[in-house]
Design an enzyme around this catalytic site. Structure first.
Site: not given
Lengths: 553, 553
Positions: A184, A331, A441, A446
């Site tokens: 990855t 993963e 941010k 956020w």
């Protein structure tokens, strides 16, 4: 002591398709049309390939690379390597030469099977690949002259497998034995390898075939568009080998018109790919609405990044086609959650707008996994659909370390820290807010780039939107949107900002809309925000000074 | 070393239903109507039950018995025992007192949960059950007076679980830890126990939920008619707990009209039971064709013995309902094969008569198992649909020995010798030729002919007894006894029947005693039952019409 202790090996599943559906076809697109072979033939050729690999000295646990498109030979390589106990290292055709050389050396691939059109890339690399003893070249319809390649010890795939037995007995392996390797490149630094194991893929194969998952059946015709070099093709090649369903493989012929032709002519019922594929098909279908017969197509599994809700609705309302949103990662073998229109309430028990809302979420957790959202102190957050945190996941097909590169900071106790941030709502649907590194941010709050992008893309005429953070002296970061318009479309910044203002608070709206002709992509087909940010920085981009304290606060 | 090593425990699956479908209902039939509770409540009560069991000293691996119909409390007992690591010994309510006492003692059950209407049976048995420390009585709507029972240390289920925590953490067990125990009385001698394990049931649960299996989904409404004391209710309680689908449980109210009312009123989409159930429902539907709305009912899983093809066709042509034929056995957890109408060719690609022919077979092997047909030299027979042999099976949810009673002659190497004979056709469909030469299958239950013979021969004056099955329109098969008396002996049928009734349940007693002068023998001196059956058929023998539903049920 009551039950038999049969190991969970892929060889116990993948022979089944050829047994119960020997005459069912695996169709591969070619430059001039299609090439067909049955499951029986595919199995026989897989056993021949395994014999040839053994003859070439490949043993249990040895890595063999594939540098291939989705094709019947790639299916044979899956089947042969899993059966014999070799480890299939699927090489992403879109990686840079540097990354390719790195991962081939890191994996110590002993042999690489390569499609003829990709040979030139391997030729430029081969001096940097000391572990590779030989190259097996898959010839197609391009009149490739094998004697002309500079690849060392090259042999045509058909010559390589010829004469080996078509039926062999697969060895008994440990169920934790490795069977695949996929690197990855989603984050900084060198690519990291994820080693797949028999037991994990066995469980993953069963799980993705559940009715409440992709409901794959022997009666389906599956067109896996997601590359087989991406996280084991999302497990679909394994499930198809187990069930014996017809497969349609697009090889390198990924133009929307060609894909639609394949889907229509072969009667595809289920396909799988990233959102940009379905956006491309949608544009083609809008341009030529009567050209393709999609009457057999029922569902499109969509992963890699979140599909815009407007697209989900368009496919449903125009064709009755269900987009199944999935979330996972290399993963995770890769599947974590899926959102099925019917998964909670059935077709007729929930208003359509609520069903669309659910389809727009990442979905419900697959049986057997555990997942939760955590704050920075590793405490679980409530499932209220509001509080955003880091998503951790664990379970029998979740990575516990990277291949020869453990990376302990990517794990917390036995949890994988996914790098995605999101929330879980009161109905247990996971909602992905963003990649943690792509969140903006602003003033301590956020802002989800994904939410803004989906909102902008829902404007008719907008093809693509990419929102990234830019540094701001007062607010730390502020969002900027890069927008790709469709051909001959004219839309002003004001229209986009006004549209965003319908849904978002003022401080969440991008400070500037930049119209561009294309968005750079990663090797896995996602928007490459790292490059977008770097390009902006290199160009000396400065945010406009338009925000007052009241606007942004 | 790439993947996490999470054990395959049922506790990882069975909490999911209550998480993703907390408000979905589990409906239990009662004498006066239905009783309803949600998955959230069921999970909370299961955790309370586990707490109460722990408080009563039940630890990991201890056996607890259930003498119960299908009900929400039985689901709670499944959930609690699997979660806490106890072993659920499901007691067949139809066993004779002798067999019940034998299996409870053999299993050393420490505690038995019993439905109120079944208390009288336990009361007659309890003096023979030294291992049982206490009885938990599930009260329903029958105004059962718990103070009046003679059962030692009896307590009402609600009082037993009251006050314990509704959320607990399940222990980490070995995935090979036992979770269930079910005795089979299918062959000669004492009943033999099959010990189910977490890993095996975990894999079985996933497999029966595949689209090409029963395609169970969260959107289904499942009515499991097959008793939960038969081979873990064919795994359906586990699958439902994993998926969170609505469940409708008939308790002891198994009359066809009542079942049809439940199915219609609760919108059942999938049900499961033995052929006699579907024959009974068919007769009721023919008598009252307009009474029940079956518009939501899609499929009936049918196992235990082969359903008549005429019935499969009748359900399909009358209601569009698919009968899914399955084959398995207690020793197989239990599922081995399933025949899905669509499993090979899809709905529209095969003529209906060919599809019916496939639906009349035992079906295709489930992924992960191995099965073949062997001759007497343990050689595999060709898959030609003609050569008949012993069916052997192996795989991760197949029994490898009986509980504290290994019976090595029931196994060949690592194969289970199923005791069924059959053939595999060229399309890999298993066809059962004879359920078994000697066993009588009445209403889905086995009757051991040898046990009956031994019992009859124990009557003074009886020289020989031979019990064979004869076809019965309602119960599939009923036993008939051929008896040879000694010279100058006179014994009436009534005497023999009365003698049998001392050991056997009513439904196990032969329908008729035929006095004969001799029993044909095979060349090895055994009774030749095949010839006995053929002679009866040739003579035009018809069973007496003496059995009412109450007698045999």
């Amino acid at each position: 002591m009551g039950m038999q202790r049969s190991p969970l090996l892929m060889s116990r599943l993948i022979e089944r398709g050829a047994t119960v559906s020997p005459q069912t076809e695996i169709v591969t697109a070619t430059a001039t049309g299609t090439r067909r072979q049955t499951y029986a033939e595919t199995s026989e050729r897989a056993h021949q390939l395994a014999g040839a690999l053994r003859d070439a000295g490949i043993g249990i646990g040895d890595r063999i690379g594939t540098f291939m498109w989705n094709s019947s030979q790639h299916v044979e390589a899956y089947h042969a390597s899993a059966g014999m106990g070799a480890v299939l290292h699927t090489l992403n055709t879109r990686l840079s030469p540097t990354d390719l050389a790195y991962i081939i050396n890191h994996a110590a691939d002993r042999l690489i099977i390569v499609d003829e059109d990709l040979v030139p890339i391997m030729e430029t690399l081969q001096s940097r690949l000391p572990s590779v003893e030989r190259f097996i070249i898959v010839q197609g319809t391009d009149d490739f002259d094998i004697s002309a390649t500079s690849l060392a010890n090259a042999i045509a795939y058909e010559d390589f497998i010829a004469g080996f037995p078509t039926h062999t007995t697969w060895p008994e392996l440990d169920e934790y034995a490795p069977l695949g390797l996929c690197y990855t490149s989603g984050t900084t630094g060198n690519p990291k390898g994820v080693e797949y194991e028999h037991r994990a893929q066995y469980l993953h194969t069963l799980t993705i075939s559940l009715t409440d998952s992709m409901s794959l059946s022997a009666t389906d015709t599956l067109c896996g568009i997601v590359p087989m070099f991406h996280a084991m093709g999302w497990g679909l090649p394994w499930a198809a080998l187990m069930l014996g369903c017809k497969q349609v493989l697009p090889h390198r012929f990924m133009q929307p018109g060609r894909l639609l032709q394949l889907i229509a002519e072969e009667g595809v019922t289920l396909s799988a790919g990233v959102p940009t594929i379905w956006q491309g098909l949608k544009a083609e279908l809008e341009a030529q609405p009567d050209k393709f017969d999609l009457s057999r197509l029922q569902r499109l599994t969509c992963g890699g990044s979140a599909p815009p809700l407007s697209m989900i609705q368009w496919y449903w309302e125009t064709y009755g086609i269900e987009i199944i949103q999935g979330w996972g990662m290399t993963e995770m073998s890769p599947l974590g959650t899926l959102s099925r229109r019917h998964a909670k309430y059935g077709d007729d028990r929930l208003p359509m707008e609520d069903r669309f809302a659910d389809m727009g979420k990442a979905g419900l957790l697959m049986p057997g996994l555990e997942l939760d959202v955590f704050n920075e102190n590793n405490e679980r957050l409530p499932h209220d659909g509001e509080q955003i945190g880091e998503i951790y996941v664990r379970g029998p097909w979740i990575c516990k370390e990277y291949f020869h590169d453990p990376q302990p900071d990517k794990f917390f106790e036995d949890w994988l820290i996914t790098g995605d941030v999101g929330t879980i709502d009161e109905n247990e649907y996971l909602i992905i807010a963003d990649r943690s590194k792509d969140l903006v941010k602003s003033g301590g709050e956020w802002i989800s780039s994904v939410d803004l992008e989906n909102n902008i893309v829902s404007i008719e005429g907008v093809q693509q939107a990419c929102v990234v953070a830019q540094p701001h002296p007062k607010w730390d970061e502020r969002p900027v949107a890069l927008v790709v318009l469709g051909p001959d479309v004219e839309i002003s910044s004001e229209v986009i900002v006004t549209h965003c203002a319908e849904k978002f608070a003022k401080w969440q709206i991008p400070d500037e809309i930049l119209f561009v002709s294309e968005i750079p992509q990663t090797s896995t087909g996602k928007m490459d925000k790292k490059t977008v940010r770097a390009n902006l920085q290199a160009s000396g981009y400065v945010l406009p000074d338009l925000r007052t304290a009241e606007d942004v606060a």
